[in-house]
Design an enzyme around this catalytic site. Structure first.
Site, PDB file in Angstrom:
ATOM      1  N   GLY A 118       0.908  -1.251  -0.280  1.00 40.23           N
ATOM      2  CA  GLY A 118       0.360  -0.018   0.167  1.00 40.23           C
ATOM      3  C   GLY A 118       0.729   1.118   0.072  1.00 40.23           C
ATOM      4  N   CYS A 140      -5.704  -8.598  -3.958  1.00 38.75           N
ATOM      5  CA  CYS A 140      -4.824  -7.970  -3.483  1.00 38.75           C
ATOM      6  C   CYS A 140      -5.270  -6.995  -3.441  1.00 38.75           C
ATOM      7  CB  CYS A 140      -3.973  -8.895  -3.496  1.00 38.75           C
ATOM      8  SG  CYS A 140      -2.207  -6.168  -3.488  1.00 38.75           S
ATOM      9  N   CYS A 148      -9.230  -4.409   1.662  1.00 33.29           N
ATOM     10  CA  CYS A 148      -8.045  -5.076   1.469  1.00 33.29           C
ATOM     11  C   CYS A 148      -8.024  -6.640   1.963  1.00 33.29           C
ATOM     12  CB  CYS A 148      -6.944  -4.781   2.311  1.00 33.29           C
ATOM     13  SG  CYS A 148      -5.624  -4.984   2.712  1.00 33.29           S
TER      14      CYS A 148
END
Length: 264
Positions: A43, A73, A183
C-alpha cells in the site's frame, strides 16, 4: 473441464481470506497461492514498484500452469489488474468490482465507507466503481496503513490491534451503514472492526464477493475441475517466513497446508 489449479496472488497473507471462501464455495478446485510477505505492505509503495512486484507474482503463477489468476490484493488490483487482464490469455479477476457491487446492494442509507491501503484509497478506484454503478451513492474513503502490519505480524488479537483499529476508524463511526473491507488482510481484523463500527454496519468482504465471480467464470469458460478428480494438491508459497505463514494459515484455513519459501 479443466483440472489445472487456480492461481492466487497477494502482498502477503491477506489473500488467504479469499482462498478460505473459495474452499468453502468451490471445494473441488485446486489452489496455488503466492504471498509476497517479504515486501509487504504494498500500500505505501509507489505505483511503479507495485506494478513490478505484481508482475513477478503473475509470472511465477504462470510457471505453475494455472487456468485463472485471482488478484487477492486490492492494491495490486487498483494499480495493475487492468494491464495484466489485457495481456494474458487466461481469465484474471480482481476484488474491487465485486466488493463495490455488494456494497451498493447492501446499503440502505446510501452512505458507504471504504477502508484500504494508502495506494488503494489514493487511486479512488472503489469510489469510481461505486459511482459508475450507482451515481447517487455517498462514499467516504479512509486509508488504514497500520492494519496490514498487524496482520502480517500475527497480532490480530492484541490490545495494540484493538487500539489502532479504534483510532483509525473513528472518523467513520456513525456516518455509514456499509463498510467495504478494501484490503484482503482486513477480514482477519473483522471482529474488532465490527465491534468499533457497531452491529448495524454491514461489513463487505471484497475477497469473498470475488469468489462468486470465480464460479461464474469457471462455468462460462468451462474451466471447472472434474468432480471425479478426488485428489487435490494445494500449494502455497511465501517470500518470507514459512513458519509465520503456516501459523496464520492454520487459524484461517480448514486444512493443513504445504508451504514453500520462494525468492522472486
Amino acid at each position: 473441464m479443466d483440472n489445472r489449479p487456480i492461481g492466487f496472488l497477494d502482498s502477503g497473507v491477506g489473500g488467504l481470506t479469499v482462498v478460505r471462501e473459495l474452499m468453502r464455495q468451490l471445494p473441488h478446485e485446486e489452489v496455488i497461492y503466492i504471498g509476497d510477505s517479504a515486501r509487504a505492505p504494498y500500500g505505501p509503495r509507489p505505483a511503479k514498484q507495485i506494478k513490478t512486484y505484481t508482475w513477478e507474482l503473475v509470472n511465477f503463477l504462470l510457471t505453475k500452469k494455472v487456468k485463472m489468476i485471482v488478484f487477492a490484493c486490492n492494491t495490486a488490483t487498483a494499480v495493475v489488474w487492468e494491464e495484466v487482464k489485457e495481456k494474458l490469455d487466461i481469465p484474471v479477476l480482481g476484488v474491487i468490482l465485486p466488493g463495490s457491487s455488494a456494497a451498493i446492494k447492501s446499503t440502505i442509507s446510501g452512505q458507504i465507507g471504504i477502508i484500504g491501503t494508502p495506494m488503494t484509497i489514493k487511486s479512488n478506484i472503489y469510489e469510481q466503481k461505486i459511482r459508475d454503478l450507482s451515481p447517487q451513492m455517498k462514499v467516504r474513503s479512509l486509508a488504514c496503513p497500520k492494519f496490514v502490519p498487524i496482520v502480517e505480524s500475527n497480532k490480530m488479537n492484541s490490545s495494540v490491534a484493538k487500539k489502532i483499529v479504534y483510532e483509525s476508524l473513528s472518523p467513520l463511526v456513525g456516518k455509514i451503514d456499509t463498510l467495504v473491507l478494501g484490503c484482503t488482510h482486513y477480514p482477519l481484523l473483522r471482529p474488532i472492526i465490527q465491534n468499533v463500527m457497531g452491529p448495524d454496519v454491514e461489513l463487505i468482504d471484497s475477497g469473498a464477493e470475488c469468489v462468486r465471480d470465480i464460479s461464474v467464470l469457471l462455468n462460462y469458460f468451462d474451466l471447472n475441475r472434474s468432480r471425479t478428480s478426488k485428489v487435490l494438491h494445494h500449494r502455497f508459497y511465501t517470500t518470507a517466513s514459512v513458519a509465520s505463514f503456516k501459523e496464520i494459515a492454520s487459524d484461517w484455513l480448514p486444512l493443513a497446508i504445504e508451504v514453500e519459501h520462494v525468492t522472486l
